[in-house]
Design a protein around this motif. Structure first.
Motif, PDB file in Angstrom:
ATOM      1  N   GLN A   4      20.318 -21.941   7.787  1.00  0.00           N
ATOM      2  CA  GLN A   4      19.593 -20.669   8.478  1.00  0.00           C
ATOM      3  C   GLN A   4      18.957 -21.538  10.021  1.00  0.00           C
ATOM      4  O   GLN A   4      19.195 -20.702  10.965  1.00  0.00           O
ATOM      5  N   GLU A   5      18.213 -22.644   9.856  1.00  0.00           N
ATOM      6  CA  GLU A   5      17.551 -23.194  11.094  1.00  0.00           C
ATOM      7  C   GLU A   5      18.646 -23.317  12.446  1.00  0.00           C
ATOM      8  O   GLU A   5      18.408 -22.856  13.303  1.00  0.00           O
ATOM      9  N   ILE A   6      19.901 -23.743  11.985  1.00  0.00           N
ATOM     10  CA  ILE A   6      20.915 -23.976  12.924  1.00  0.00           C
ATOM     11  C   ILE A   6      21.351 -22.581  13.536  1.00  0.00           C
ATOM     12  O   ILE A   6      21.584 -22.524  14.616  1.00  0.00           O
ATOM     13  N   LEU A   7      21.639 -21.714  12.626  1.00  0.00           N
ATOM     14  CA  LEU A   7      21.769 -20.247  13.192  1.00  0.00           C
ATOM     15  C   LEU A   7      20.797 -19.790  13.988  1.00  0.00           C
ATOM     16  O   LEU A   7      20.961 -19.183  15.017  1.00  0.00           O
ATOM     17  N   LYS A   8      19.500 -20.087  13.558  1.00  0.00           N
ATOM     18  CA  LYS A   8      18.653 -19.617  14.476  1.00  0.00           C
ATOM     19  C   LYS A   8      18.284 -20.246  15.872  1.00  0.00           C
ATOM     20  O   LYS A   8      18.078 -19.527  17.023  1.00  0.00           O
ATOM     21  N   ARG A  59      24.203 -12.748  10.041  1.00  0.00           N
ATOM     22  CA  ARG A  59      24.528 -13.790   9.159  1.00  0.00           C
ATOM     23  C   ARG A  59      23.040 -14.318   8.779  1.00  0.00           C
ATOM     24  O   ARG A  59      22.772 -14.824   7.762  1.00  0.00           O
ATOM     25  N   ILE A  60      21.999 -13.903   9.532  1.00  0.00           N
ATOM     26  CA  ILE A  60      20.591 -14.502   9.461  1.00  0.00           C
ATOM     27  C   ILE A  60      19.865 -13.538   8.587  1.00  0.00           C
ATOM     28  O   ILE A  60      19.503 -13.819   7.594  1.00  0.00           O
ATOM     29  N   LEU A  61      20.013 -12.253   8.790  1.00  0.00           N
ATOM     30  CA  LEU A  61      19.441 -11.201   8.188  1.00  0.00           C
ATOM     31  C   LEU A  61      20.631 -10.147   7.739  1.00  0.00           C
ATOM     32  O   LEU A  61      20.870  -9.107   8.133  1.00  0.00           O
TER      33      LEU A  61
END
Length: 66
Positions: A4-8, A59-61
């Motif tokens: 999730q951090e990588i995606l953000k 993907r995140i939300l």
């Protein structure tokens, strides 16, 4: 959670690049002689970034049907 951090981080980078392209397009359009091909390429890149941003946000939300 690490993914999730990588995606953000990717999302933040893409949003920054998208914003930079806005500024670049404005500068090109302000020139006395407008290079339409350059403007078209920048706008095409901007649309591609927008699609990638939308994908990452999904993907995140993810949409959850309640």
């Amino acid at each position: 959670m690490e993914s999730q951090e990588i995606l953000k981080q990717q999302l933040e980078r893409l949003e920054h690049e998208h914003h930079d392209l806005d500024a670049m397009i404005d500068r090109v359009l302000d020139d006395a002689v407008v290079d339409q091909i350059a403007v078209q390429r920048l706008k095409k890149r901007k649309l591609l970034l927008r699609d990638q941003i939308t994908y990452l946000r999904g993907r995140i939300l993810p949409d959850i049907i309640a």
